[in-house]
Design an enzyme around this catalytic site. Structure first.
Site, PDB file in Angstrom:
ATOM      1  N   GLY A 110       6.841   5.817   8.586  1.00 42.97           N
ATOM      2  CA  GLY A 110       5.807   6.709   8.778  1.00 42.97           C
ATOM      3  C   GLY A 110       6.064   7.543   9.988  1.00 42.97           C
ATOM      4  CB  SER A 111       4.266   9.878  11.942  1.00 41.76           C
ATOM      5  OG  SER A 111       2.843   9.063  12.476  1.00 41.76           O
TER       6      SER A 111
ATOM      7  N   GLY B  59       3.438   4.510  13.817  1.00 45.46           N
ATOM      8  CA  GLY B  59       3.884   3.568  14.221  1.00 45.46           C
ATOM      9  C   GLY B  59       3.688   2.767  15.605  1.00 45.46           C
TER      10      GLY B  59
ATOM     11  CB  CYS C  77      12.806   9.667   8.430  1.00 44.21           C
ATOM     12  SG  CYS C  77      13.093   8.681   7.159  1.00 44.21           S
TER      13      CYS C  77
ATOM     14  CD  GLU D 219       9.782  13.375  11.865  1.00 46.54           C
ATOM     15  OE1 GLU D 219       8.734  12.691  12.186  1.00 46.54           O
ATOM     16  OE2 GLU D 219      10.725  12.828  11.183  1.00 46.54           O
TER      17      GLU D 219
ATOM     18  CE  LYS E  89      -1.859   2.858   3.047  1.00 44.63           C
ATOM     19  NZ  LYS E  89      -1.719   4.020   2.084  1.00 44.63           N
TER      20      LYS E  89
ATOM     21  CD  GLU F  85      13.891   3.458   9.812  1.00 43.48           C
ATOM     22  OE1 GLU F  85      14.124   4.459  10.586  1.00 43.48           O
ATOM     23  OE2 GLU F  85      14.197   2.465   9.951  1.00 43.48           O
TER      24      GLU F  85
HETATM   25  C1  UN1 Z   1      14.281   9.303   4.442  1.00 43.95           C
HETATM   26  O1  UN1 Z   1      15.016  10.282   4.863  1.00 43.95           O
HETATM   27  O2  UN1 Z   1      13.112   9.218   4.757  1.00 43.95           O
HETATM   28  O3  UN1 Z   1      19.354   8.653   3.588  1.00 43.95           O
HETATM   29  C2  UN1 Z   1      15.064   8.320   3.570  1.00 43.95           C
HETATM   30  C3  UN1 Z   1      19.308   8.776   2.392  1.00 43.95           C
HETATM   31  C4  UN1 Z   1      18.175   8.105   1.455  1.00 43.95           C
HETATM   32  C5  UN1 Z   1      16.986   7.873   2.314  1.00 43.95           C
HETATM   33  C6  UN1 Z   1      16.463   8.790   3.206  1.00 43.95           C
HETATM   34  N1  UN1 Z   1      18.793   7.255   0.636  1.00 43.95           N
HETATM   35  O4  UN1 Z   1      20.100   9.397   1.847  1.00 43.95           O
END
Ligand code: UN1
Length: 499
Positions: A227-228, A232, A283, A384, A174, A249
């Site tokens: 996600g958040s 999570g 993230c 965040e 999804k 994550e």
């Molecule tokens: C994310 O920050 O949501 O760290 C993922 C990086 C990426 C992935 C980031 N390849 O550089």
């Protein structure tokens, strides 16, 4: 308007409830990309039944052959790289250079998975007994539910699904409702590459309905969610009750620490990319810049000049540095944090509002925003935001800087700019993050290394690299006794036990 379908039971099918949602270009709200199925538990029910059939076929396919499919997926993604990048920018906004990188991360992940098909190592170890062998090997688990966010519409689904598939599992995917077309194209490519149809199910829809139905379904023993932290936690509660294997994550509050001896030009490029790339919606975004006394004023003033000069706009237009945010709710959240920061008496020194100017009110744009004189412990510094908002803090000693880095509930990535090898190595040892970069920004993870964070960023698992293959496979141990006698472990040990 173009109408898209789910892929369930080996066919492209409309949603059972007959409802759809629209997908709009965040840089131009008059540009509607299409309508996508608003799926619910009835669609998920069919997807699970089909995926279970697919799993039986796929688990019996040798892993190197599964790897071949991954290689062909990679080849097709190479061919369609620019086309996918363009449609991805259209539906989620980040500039083409970034969406090309996002597709490339999917390609890297596919080729890595392809080679893993010929490894998938177990162990053979000595037994305590004579004429007895002991070994461990991997078995697939079953149907994996894959729930992904909007910010890396190709990289994140691929780094979850390719390892899951390589290990012999079936997937129900999804994608985030803001990036359904990228999800559609990815599934198209997987099928064209020869993945048996029932091994992959694509279920479009919202998290509260389609996502929740996947998490709650007893026929899906593995869930991977990005996600958040708030969502999570809910996913984790359900999976805990249902004894599901879960990889989470979630959030980050990543810091870039710059010492007096650092190469300031490099640190400046690093923070601009880390804080305002993907409009701060990563993230791994840099949301705190922690500057040592001696260089604080100079770097801050150079940063403000450069941030003001960043060109906001449509990511598909040449010269755009920063694209729009994903949707109205995301912009409102950033506005709320700008208010919070001002309420906490931090100094708003750049941005802080929706831009005016041609075309700007027709998309979800927000100016790159910098707060100076932020104190450790402020909400602005702790929570965040997931947008283009950077908090700048000042420090004197290394201990102080490391404490600032560690004193948040998240722990994804950190970055340290210094020429001092001792400080660099201390950072590696002492910063509480899943990833620490030295003289590089908080973003930049490569597909063949484990990705993830500590504390409330994750739940102990890693994506990418070799570790994710452990998550998607069940370890089984086999003992083979060819002595022809009953040999009792711990009792008939060849060393004997002194009486
Ligand atoms: C994310 O920050 O949501 O760290 C993922 C990086 C990426 C992935 C980031 N390849 O550089």
């Amino acid at each position: 308007m173009k109408s898209f379908k789910n892929f369930i039971g080996g066919n492209w099918v409309p949603p059972i409830g007959g409802e759809y949602f629209e997908n709009v270009n965040p840089a131009d709200l008059s540009d509607t990309i299409g309508r996508f199925p608003m799926s619910g538990s009835a669609d998920v029910e069919l997807a699970v039944a089909s995926a279970q059939r697919g799993f039986e076929v796929w688990r019996a396919t040798p892993a190197p052959a599964r790897g071949d499919v991954m290689r062909r997926i990679g080849d097709l993604m190479v061919k369609r790289k620019d086309e996918i990048a363009d449609l991805m920018t259209r539906e989620m906004g980040k500039p083409l250079t970034e969406t090309r990188g996002d597709v490339q991360e999917g390609i890297d992940t596919a080729y890595y998975a392809a080679t893993e098909g010929r490894r998938l190592f177990g162990h053979t170890v000595p037994s305590e007994m004579k004429n007895k062998w002991a070994m461990s090997f991997r078995r697939p688990i079953g149907v994996a539910g894959i729930i992904t966010p909007f910010n890396f519409p190709m990289a994140i689904p691929t780094w979850k699904m390719f390892p899951a598939l390589l290990c012999g599992n079936a997937c129900i995917f999804k994608p985030a409702e803001d990036v359904p077309e990228t999800g559609h194209v990815l599934v198209e490519i997987m099928l064209e590459a020869g993945l048996p149809p029932e091994v992959i199910q694509l279920v479009h829809g919202l998290g509260e309905s389609a996502g929740a139905a996947i998490v709650n379904h007893p026929g899906i023993p593995v869930i991977s969610f990005t996600g958040s932290t708030e969502t999570g936690r809910i996913v984790g509660e359900v999976c805990g009750r249902m004894h599901k294997r879960l990889s989470l994550e979630m959030g980050g509050k990543n810091a870039q620490i710059v010492f007096n001896d650092a190469d300031l030009d490099l640190a400046l490029e690093g923070v601009l990319w880390g804080a305002f790339g993907t409009t701060g919606q990563r993230c791994t975004a840099t949301s705190r810049l922690v500057l040592q006394d001696g260089i604080h004023d100079e770097l801050l003033s150079r940063l403000i000049d450069r941030a003001r000069a960043l060109k906001l706009g449509d990511g598909r237009k040449k010269g755009t540095d920063v694209g729009p945010m994903i949707n109205e709710a995301a912009v409102k959240k950033v506005e709320r944090y700008v208010d919070i920061g001002q309420g906490e008496n931090a100094d708003l020194v750049c941005g802080g509002r929706r831009p005016s100017g041609k075309g700007m009110d027709n998309g979800y744009f927000f100016e790159p925003t910098i707060f100076a004189r932020v104190q450790a412990g402020m909400r602005l510094e702790q929570e965040e935001i997931f947008g283009p908002v950077l908090s700048v803090l000042r420090f004197r000693t290394t201990d102080e800087a490391f404490a600032i880095n560690n004193d948040v509930k998240y722990g994804l990535s950190s970055s340290v700019y210094t020429k001092d090898v001792n400080v660099s190595m201390r950072a590696m040892n002492e910063l509480d993050n899943g990833i620490t970069y030295i003289n590089a920004p908080t973003i930049g993870a490569e597909a063949h290394l484990p990705f993830g964070g500590v504390k409330q960023t994750g739940n102990g698992h890693r994506e990418g690299g070799w570790e994710v293959y452990d998550f998607y496979s069940e370890t089984k141990v086999g003992y083979l006794d060819f002595s022809g006698a009953l040999q009792r472990a711990q009792i008939d040990n060849y060393l004997g036990t002194p009486d």
